[in-house]
Enzyme design. Structure first.
Site, PDB file in Angstrom:
ATOM      1  N   MET A  28       0.852  -1.190   0.000  1.00 24.10           N
ATOM      2  CA  MET A  28       0.000   0.000   0.000  1.00 24.10           C
ATOM      3  C   MET A  28       0.891   1.245   0.000  1.00 24.10           C
ATOM      4  O   MET A  28       0.447   2.344   0.352  1.00 24.10           O
ATOM      5  CB  MET A  28      -0.937  -0.013   1.205  1.00 24.10           C
ATOM      6  CG  MET A  28      -1.896  -1.210   1.161  1.00 24.10           C
ATOM      7  SD  MET A  28      -3.445  -0.946   2.024  1.00 24.10           S
ATOM      8  CE  MET A  28      -2.876  -0.696   3.691  1.00 24.10           C
ATOM      9  N   GLY A  29       2.168   1.088  -0.356  1.00 21.65           N
ATOM     10  CA  GLY A  29       3.078   2.232  -0.402  1.00 21.65           C
ATOM     11  C   GLY A  29       3.571   2.605   0.982  1.00 21.65           C
ATOM     12  O   GLY A  29       3.537   1.802   1.911  1.00 21.65           O
ATOM     13  N   HIS A  35       9.612  -3.151   3.792  1.00 19.34           N
ATOM     14  CA  HIS A  35       9.335  -3.364   2.368  1.00 19.34           C
ATOM     15  C   HIS A  35      10.638  -3.599   1.592  1.00 19.34           C
ATOM     16  O   HIS A  35      10.671  -4.408   0.664  1.00 19.34           O
ATOM     17  CB  HIS A  35       8.618  -2.149   1.761  1.00 19.34           C
ATOM     18  CG  HIS A  35       7.234  -1.928   2.292  1.00 19.34           C
ATOM     19  ND1 HIS A  35       6.907  -0.878   3.112  1.00 19.34           N
ATOM     20  CD2 HIS A  35       6.079  -2.630   2.104  1.00 19.34           C
ATOM     21  CE1 HIS A  35       5.623  -0.924   3.410  1.00 19.34           C
ATOM     22  NE2 HIS A  35       5.098  -1.988   2.816  1.00 19.34           N
ATOM     23  N   GLN A  62     -10.301  -2.734   2.187  1.00 16.46           N
ATOM     24  CA  GLN A  62      -9.845  -3.374   3.422  1.00 16.46           C
ATOM     25  C   GLN A  62      -9.848  -2.431   4.625  1.00 16.46           C
ATOM     26  O   GLN A  62      -9.315  -2.760   5.677  1.00 16.46           O
ATOM     27  CB  GLN A  62      -8.471  -4.009   3.215  1.00 16.46           C
ATOM     28  CG  GLN A  62      -7.322  -3.048   2.986  1.00 16.46           C
ATOM     29  CD  GLN A  62      -6.053  -3.775   2.548  1.00 16.46           C
ATOM     30  OE1 GLN A  62      -5.948  -4.249   1.426  1.00 16.46           O
ATOM     31  NE2 GLN A  62      -5.078  -3.872   3.448  1.00 16.46           N
ATOM     32  N   GLY A 149       5.159 -10.178   3.756  1.00 18.85           N
ATOM     33  CA  GLY A 149       5.905 -10.122   5.010  1.00 18.85           C
ATOM     34  C   GLY A 149       5.272 -10.984   6.089  1.00 18.85           C
ATOM     35  O   GLY A 149       4.046 -11.089   6.172  1.00 18.85           O
ATOM     36  N   ASP A 152       2.586  -9.522   8.856  1.00 16.48           N
ATOM     37  CA  ASP A 152       1.138  -9.745   8.746  1.00 16.48           C
ATOM     38  C   ASP A 152       0.914 -11.248   8.612  1.00 16.48           C
ATOM     39  O   ASP A 152       0.554 -11.752   7.534  1.00 16.48           O
ATOM     40  CB  ASP A 152       0.585  -8.983   7.546  1.00 16.48           C
ATOM     41  CG  ASP A 152       0.771  -7.484   7.701  1.00 16.48           C
ATOM     42  OD1 ASP A 152       0.237  -6.915   8.666  1.00 16.48           O
ATOM     43  OD2 ASP A 152       1.492  -6.888   6.879  1.00 16.48           O
ATOM     44  N   SER A 187       6.641  -0.617  10.692  1.00 17.40           N
ATOM     45  CA  SER A 187       5.307  -0.587  10.085  1.00 17.40           C
ATOM     46  C   SER A 187       5.042   0.831   9.581  1.00 17.40           C
ATOM     47  O   SER A 187       5.519   1.809  10.179  1.00 17.40           O
ATOM     48  CB  SER A 187       4.274  -0.967  11.149  1.00 17.40           C
ATOM     49  OG  SER A 187       3.002  -0.461  10.801  1.00 17.40           O
ATOM     50  N   SER A 188       4.254   0.921   8.508  1.00 19.38           N
ATOM     51  CA  SER A 188       3.911   2.260   7.978  1.00 19.38           C
ATOM     52  C   SER A 188       3.179   3.073   9.035  1.00 19.38           C
ATOM     53  O   SER A 188       3.220   4.298   9.030  1.00 19.38           O
ATOM     54  CB  SER A 188       3.003   2.129   6.753  1.00 19.38           C
ATOM     55  OG  SER A 188       3.593   1.264   5.823  1.00 19.38           O
ATOM     56  N   ARG A 189       2.469   2.384   9.941  1.00 21.10           N
ATOM     57  CA  ARG A 189       1.666   3.109  10.932  1.00 21.10           C
ATOM     58  C   ARG A 189       2.500   3.586  12.129  1.00 21.10           C
ATOM     59  O   ARG A 189       1.986   4.345  12.944  1.00 21.10           O
ATOM     60  CB  ARG A 189       0.498   2.242  11.400  1.00 21.10           C
ATOM     61  CG  ARG A 189      -0.561   2.072  10.293  1.00 21.10           C
ATOM     62  CD  ARG A 189      -1.773   1.318  10.776  1.00 21.10           C
ATOM     63  NE  ARG A 189      -2.893   1.404   9.848  1.00 21.10           N
ATOM     64  CZ  ARG A 189      -3.288   0.418   9.036  1.00 21.10           C
ATOM     65  NH1 ARG A 189      -2.659  -0.733   9.035  1.00 21.10           N
ATOM     66  NH2 ARG A 189      -4.321   0.588   8.233  1.00 21.10           N
TER      67      ARG A 189
HETATM   68  O1  PAF Z   1      -0.060  -5.854   3.431  1.00 20.50           O
HETATM   69  C1  PAF Z   1      -0.488  -4.918   2.713  1.00 20.50           C
HETATM   70  O2  PAF Z   1       0.178  -3.904   2.515  1.00 20.50           O
HETATM   71  C2  PAF Z   1      -1.879  -5.031   2.090  1.00 20.50           C
HETATM   72  O3  PAF Z   1      -2.761  -5.701   2.930  1.00 20.50           O
HETATM   73  C3  PAF Z   1      -1.840  -5.674   0.700  1.00 20.50           C
HETATM   74  C4  PAF Z   1      -1.382  -7.121   0.749  1.00 20.50           C
HETATM   75  C5  PAF Z   1      -0.941  -4.879  -0.234  1.00 20.50           C
HETATM   76  C6  PAF Z   1      -3.260  -5.666   0.090  1.00 20.50           C
HETATM   77  O4  PAF Z   1      -3.746  -4.369  -0.030  1.00 20.50           O
END
Ligand code: PAF
Length: 303
Positions: A28-29, A35, A62, A149, A152, A187-189
């Protein structure tokens, strides 16, 4: 050079090298060092003749009501910079309208019973949204392999289930969680955390380590969980959504499962099957997840 692809037509006309596999890294960038590890793994799976494609799409499907869809970080220029430095061939960054031209799809993926557990229980609709977009990305990019990863862990288990149950023929590669030097899973968050919240957040890796070490020194499932729970309980600023010791493939709870107690005869007695110790907790307005894989087979340690 990394090609930026915005539409499905551009994707279909992109000339992949053709002399090796296409490997997809769905994201999701807001790319970070976690990443980067996925990109490196994808590059090595693709080999010099293959192609690495990174998708960057903040998937509205999502996010539940009241979640952080609008404020989710969007950092495309920085993301492209990292992708280019890591030898990514193409970034597929479609708009919402490109991914969902008819709006919210009426046919979606049902994540099944595993999708209702843990993350699924706290985020209804989350895994349906994840699996739907992953399936669409697989259909658009047509990769031979994809990289996810372990951070998750339940998502990873469900993606594997999706591939198996729907015969998708995509090889799934998992990459270990990358942690900051203090142990916090990247994490991005994490960028939403204040300095004091970030300190509080360290209770998550500390609790996982306590549970893992208890298991490594011979505790059965319930005792390993209790060791982790005790660490979490000592931090009043944290609200725990769940702490669970689960089977890495099915996410079924381990207490009482065969092999989950102690293997007789081994010194020390240990969990006899691999497990995942997973936690989700809220700190202020932030919700973090983390997990460790506990695999004590062959004398390995887990943490
Ligand atoms: O893990 C993520 O970043 C998202 O859940 C994914 C797998 C790109 C789906 O939007």
């Amino acid at each position: 050079m990394t090609e930026l692809i915005r539409t499905r037509d551009e994707l279909f006309s992109f000339s992949f090298s053709g002399s090796g596999p296409i490997v997809l890294v769905p994201t999701m960038g807001a790319l970070h060092d976690g990443h980067r590890a996925l990109l490196r793994s994808a590059r090595s799976v693709a080999g010099p003749g293959g192609s690495v494609v990174v998708s960057i799409f903040v998937n509205p499907l999502q996010f539940g009501p009241g979640e952080d869809l609008d404020r989710y970080p969007r950092t495309l220029a920085d993301d492209l910079f990292m992708c280019s430095a890591e030898g990514v061939d193409a970034v597929f960054a479609p708009s919402g309208a490109e991914m969902y031209p008819d709006g919210k799809p009426s046919v979606t993926v049902d994540p099944g019973p595993m999708g209702a557990l843990y993350e699924g229980a706290f985020r209804p609709g989350f895994f349906g949204g994840v699996l739907t977009v992953v399936l669409k990305l697989f259909n658009l990019v047509r990769p031979a392999a994809a990289v996810f990863g372990e951070k998750d862990a339940q998502q990873l288990a469900l993606v594997r289930r999706l591939v198996t149950d729907l015969d998708l023929g995509v090889e799934i590669h998992a990459v270990r969680t990358v942690r900051d030097t203090d142990g916090l899973a990247i994490s991005s968050r994490n960028r939403y955390l204040s300095i004091s919240e970030r300190k509080v957040a360290l209770v998550l890796p500390h609790a996982l380590r306590a549970g893992c070490e208890a298991a490594a020194s011979g505790a059965a499932a319930a005792a390993a969980l209790a060791a982790a729970r005790e660490v979490l309980a000592a931090e009043p600023e944290v609200t725990v959504d769940y702490l669970a010791l689960v089977d890495p493939v099915t996410f079924a709870p381990m207490e009482g499962a065969p092999g989950a107690e102690v293997a007789a005869g081994a010194v020390p007695a240990v969990l006899a099957v691999p497990a995942v110790l997973a936690v989700a907790a809220r700190i202020g307005a932030n919700r973090l997840i983390d997990n460790v894989r506990i695999d004590l087979s062959g004398g390995q340690r887990c943490c």
